[in-house]
Enzyme design. Structure first.
Site, mmCIF file in Angstrom:
data_model
loop_
_atom_site.group_PDB
_atom_site.id
_atom_site.type_symbol
_atom_site.label_atom_id
_atom_site.label_comp_id
_atom_site.label_asym_id
_atom_site.label_seq_id
_atom_site.Cartn_x
_atom_site.Cartn_y
_atom_site.Cartn_z
ATOM 1 C CB THR A 188 6.080 -20.744 -17.666
ATOM 2 O OG1 THR A 188 6.520 -22.075 -17.929
ATOM 3 C CG2 THR A 188 6.356 -19.858 -18.868
ATOM 4 C CG HIS A 247 -3.988 -5.812 -7.911
ATOM 5 N ND1 HIS A 247 -5.138 -5.491 -7.236
ATOM 6 C CD2 HIS A 247 -3.342 -6.712 -7.140
ATOM 7 C CE1 HIS A 247 -5.193 -6.178 -6.099
ATOM 8 N NE2 HIS A 247 -4.118 -6.926 -6.025
ATOM 9 C CB SER A 278 0.643 -5.990 -5.045
ATOM 10 O OG SER A 278 -0.424 -6.470 -5.831
ATOM 11 C CD GLN A 284 -3.066 -0.876 0.132
ATOM 12 O OE1 GLN A 284 -3.248 0.230 -0.391
ATOM 13 N NE2 GLN A 284 -3.788 -1.930 -0.201
ATOM 14 C CB CYS A 313 -8.395 -9.596 1.182
ATOM 15 S SG CYS A 313 -7.354 -8.532 0.214
#
Ligand code: PLP
Length: 385
Positions: free
Chosen positions: A242, A206, A204, A184, A327
């Site tokens: 991968t 996104h 992160s 954040q 979440c």
């Protein structure tokens, strides 16, 4: 597909839209440059080069070496690799964390065999450096404290905690590893790992206008992370599988695009929202710290109103907000973060989180501030409180 009628998005801490430059950078890697980075032919080597470039950009942003960056499938995965990777080979290890960490930190610690000390926070949600030091034991191997809280936006004294741990490490044979979840913080706060005195740091994609499903972990050279997944040897064997080349490149473009100059504008909008709500809507309280606060975070409790009802009523007016971290909001339990800073269950249930972003305008804030008092008044009348 359901039609999206949302006009005003004020939930940027949950997720952000990918920037145009991010999407443009990703598309070729999904189509013509689709090679597997492990393939030895030119198409594969081009993909490998794209990942190397992405690693260079993320390393530069963090002030780290390229070899110290691992790409993961999310910040949750990066947190798990960091914590479980340190604890994997330890017996009777002790860990220090705080009660308001994200679940991506709390859950791997809960499920580990380590002894965990969950530090309390003060009523603003701040972890005290002295409290960390007081809890250090002979078998302490890891300290994990988040840089900024996703629900109440409190900024932790990471640099100071890191410096204190570093001083203690000078006289210890077995060094304590210091991890921070900076998910954040990245949009607004300095993230040079050497200034922060951290050994492990999570980001992160996104949350910073990059794609979902990608994260990165900084692992300081010399820190041993045992693998928690097994497979081929991608990402130095720490995160086999991968590579998601397009998402990795998207993340690095998002990092490159980070606009530090957004801070002042965002802070002004934040303060306007906080001041207006507190002065114009009775029986409201700001959750978290006024000073040590992310520029985009507003978290307020409204007496006699359910946060969920507020969220739904605002949604009907085309405004997207949250009642806690995305979440946690699938559960009806009150936020453990709000309880930890001393709110009652009722106060915690009556809270709303509004988080601003790069695209937030004065006009959107005007509309939100026009609608909110009307909704609160209506809901209070209905509930008779
Ligand atoms: N850590 C913090 C502080 C967060 O706010 C979030 C997402 O809400 C995560 C970790 C998890 O990030 P991701 O969705 O990339 O797994």
């Amino acid at each position: 597909m359901k039609k999206n009628k949302q006009k005003i998005y004020l939930d940027y801490a949950s997720t952000t839209p990918a920037g145009e430059s991010v999407v443009s950078a990703m598309i070729p890697l999904l189509q013509k440059d689709f090679g597997n980075p492990s393939s030895l032919h030119a198409l594969g080597q081009d993909a490998l080069y794209a990942i190397d470039e992405a690693r260079r950009k993320v390393a530069e942003f963090l002030g780290a070496k390229e070899s110290e960056i691992i790409f993961t499938s999310s910040a949750t995965e990066a947190d798990n690799i960091a914590l479980s990777g340190v604890l994997q080979k330890e017996k009777k290890a002790h860990v220090i964390t705080s009660v308001i960490e994200h679940k991506a930190v709390l859950e791997p610690l809960n499920s580990s065999s380590a002894e965990v000390t969950y530090l309390p926070v003060n009523k603003e949600g701040v972890v005290k450096v002295e409290d960390v030091l007081k809890e250090i034991r002979e078998n302490t191997v890891l300290v994990s404290i988040m840089y900024a809280n996703s629900e109440i936006g409190t900024i932790q004294p990471i640099k100071e905690i890191g410096a204190a741990v570093k001083r203690i490490n000078e006289n210890r044979k077995k060094k304590i590893v210091f991890h921070t979840d900076a998910v954040q913080a990245v949009n607004y706060l300095p993230c040079k790992v050497n200034d922060l005195n951290v050994d492990l740091l999570t980001i992160s994609g996104h949350k910073i206008y990059g794609p979902k499903g990608v994260g990165a972990l900084f692992i300081r050279q010399g820190i041993e992370i045992s693998p928690i997944f097994y497979g081929a040897k991608q990402e130095r064997g720490v995160r086999p599988g991968t590579e998601n080349t397009a998402a990795i490149v998207g993340l690095s473009q998002a990092v490159e695009d980070l606009q530090k100059n957004m801070t002042e504008k965002t802070e002004k909008l934040r303060d306007r929202i906080i001041d207006t709500i507190l002065s114009e809507i009775p029986q409201t309280r700001l959750n978290g710290s006024r000073e040590r606060r992310l520029p985009n975070n507003i978290n307020i409790s409204f007496k006699g109103v359910e946060g969920e009802s507020l969220l739904i009523a605002l949604d009907q007016k085309g405004i997207a907000v949250s009642t806690g971290s995305a979440c946690a909001s699938r559960s009806l339990l009150p936020s453990y973060v709000l309880l930890a800073i001393g709110l009652s269950h009722e106060e915690a249930h009556g809270s709303l989180r509004v988080t601003l972003g790069r695209m937030t305008t004065e006009k959107e804030v005007d509309y939100f501030l026009e609608q909110l008092p009307l909704i609160v008044e209506r809901l209070r009348k209905i509930s008779g409180k």
